[in-house]
Design an enzyme around this catalytic site. Structure first.
Site, PDB file in Angstrom:
ATOM      1  N   ASP A 180       0.824  -1.212   0.000  1.00 29.64           N
ATOM      2  CA  ASP A 180       0.000   0.000   0.000  1.00 29.64           C
ATOM      3  C   ASP A 180       0.856   1.260   0.000  1.00 29.64           C
ATOM      4  OD1 ASP A 180      -2.601   0.790  -0.215  1.00 29.64           O
ATOM      5  OD2 ASP A 180      -2.981   0.915   1.931  1.00 29.64           O
ATOM      6  N   ASP A 234      -9.152  -1.838   2.224  1.00 23.10           N
ATOM      7  CA  ASP A 234      -8.885  -1.239   3.528  1.00 23.10           C
ATOM      8  C   ASP A 234      -9.928  -1.646   4.559  1.00 23.10           C
ATOM      9  OD1 ASP A 234      -6.672   0.144   2.500  1.00 23.10           O
ATOM     10  OD2 ASP A 234      -7.954   1.733   1.734  1.00 23.10           O
TER      11      ASP A 234
END
Length: 346
Positions: free
Chosen positions: A220, A266
């Site tokens: 990420d 997420d």
């Protein structure tokens, strides 16, 4: 299906590649921004909480159609590499081919997946809504290969009339999404995907969870801060792989179009770890949910910190940068205090 938390009203205009990055002349009001962020947090918590609860019963289920998919340490180690290849592949597709045709193909694909996911999500709720005397007939969809003793089942799916009603309702939402791409329809599908992910994707132990979250932490951070690939794909990809909420809702109502968004990755990635800790709580047989509630509030803290940093610096943030240390650190700290670290990792 992993995207960064990003803010569509920022004025960075990362469109040197010729793709529109969402630069708007409209400036959100503080109230509109607060409502959008608060709504995203609330929507993110729903699939984690209910998905974790459903994962407990899913783990005990004998029904083959509800059996979870177990993620091993090898799967967890490979996942960031596979996700990176997929993300970069999508980025190249958007650079080479017409964005309109790619999104049309993806819309059809996610229409089918979304209808099935939403139907599975609302099925338990519908079972409570229907009266007991409802004429509920049983059906079975069976595909086999071969004949005689060598006959092999390919598909064996059992359903009933209530499931068909759920499928019809989900199909209406699907057509609405396909025709209008409305943000509410997008969110209904996104919530269904996230809840199903948390419910049906099971980590086999805490060590595997740490490997998965650690690998995606690096993934990420790299794709958000190191390149513009993540943000470009997130803004170009017209599919329900993210939750969105308009910051101009107060000004434009349901036709608002200035969105803040949160990627489903997420939600699902920390969510399956939180669900694992709930199953660990259940296995201790102490009638407490200490680790579940600790990790749940750790997720709220991490997501709140993400939004605070994003709003302060007006730059897309890799949510896992804040969520991973919170969701792993807080429960491990509690385990250290209670002297249950060995038990947890076993």
């Amino acid at each position: 299906n992993k995207t960064a938390v990003t803010d569509s009203f920022n004025n960075e205009c990362e469109n040197a590649d010729g793709l529109s990055s969402g630069c708007f002349s409209f400036v959100s009001t503080p109230e509109g921004t607060a409502i959008a962020y608060g709504s995203l947090v609330f929507m993110a918590l729903l699939p984690i909480f209910f998905g974790a609860l459903r994962s407990v019963s899913c783990a005990k289920s004998k029904n083959s159609s509800d059996m979870p998919e177990t993620i091993t340490s090898r799967d967890a180690a490979r996942f960031p590499i596979i996700a990176s290849c997929t993300l970069f592949g999508l980025y190249l597709f958007f650079k080479i081919f017409s964005q309109e045709y790619i999104n049309l193909l993806l819309s059809m694909y996610f229409f089918v997946l979304g209808v099935l996911a939403l139907s599975h999500t609302i099925s338990p709720l519908m079972n409570r809504v229907f009266p007991e005397n409802f004429p509920n007939k049983q059906y079975q969809l069976l595909f086999t290969q071969g004949s005689g003793e060598s006959k092999e089942e390919i598909v064996n799916y059992e359903f009933d009339t209530k499931d068909l009603v759920c499928l019809c309702f989900s199909s209406v939402v699907g057509v609405w999404y396909l025709l209008k791409k409305h943000w509410i329809a997008n969110n209904l599908f996104g919530l269904a995907f996230a809840l199903n992910g948390v419910e049906l994707l099971h980590l086999n132990n805490v060590s595997t969870g740490c490997i998965l979250l650690g690998g995606l932490f690096i993934y990420d951070v790299f794709w958000v801060f190191g390149t513009n690939v993540m943000v470009t794909v997130a803004k170009s990809f017209e599919a329900p792989i993210k939750l969105v909420f308009p910051q101009d809702l107060l000004e434009k109502g349901l036709e608002a179009n200035n969105f803040a968004m949160l990627g489903l990755g997420d939600i699902v990635i920390p969510g399956i770890f939180i669900a694992l800790l709930l199953r660990f709580d259940v296995s201790l047989k102490k009638n407490t949910r200490t680790y579940f509630y600790t990790s749940f509030f750790a997720y709220i803290f991490g997501l709140g910190l993400t939004i605070f940093v994003m709003h302060t610096f007006k730059h897309a943030q890799p949510a896992l940068l804040y969520l991973v240390p919170s969701c792993i650190g807080f429960p491990v700290l509690v385990a250290l205090i209670k002297g249950e670290v060995t038990e947890m990792f076993r």
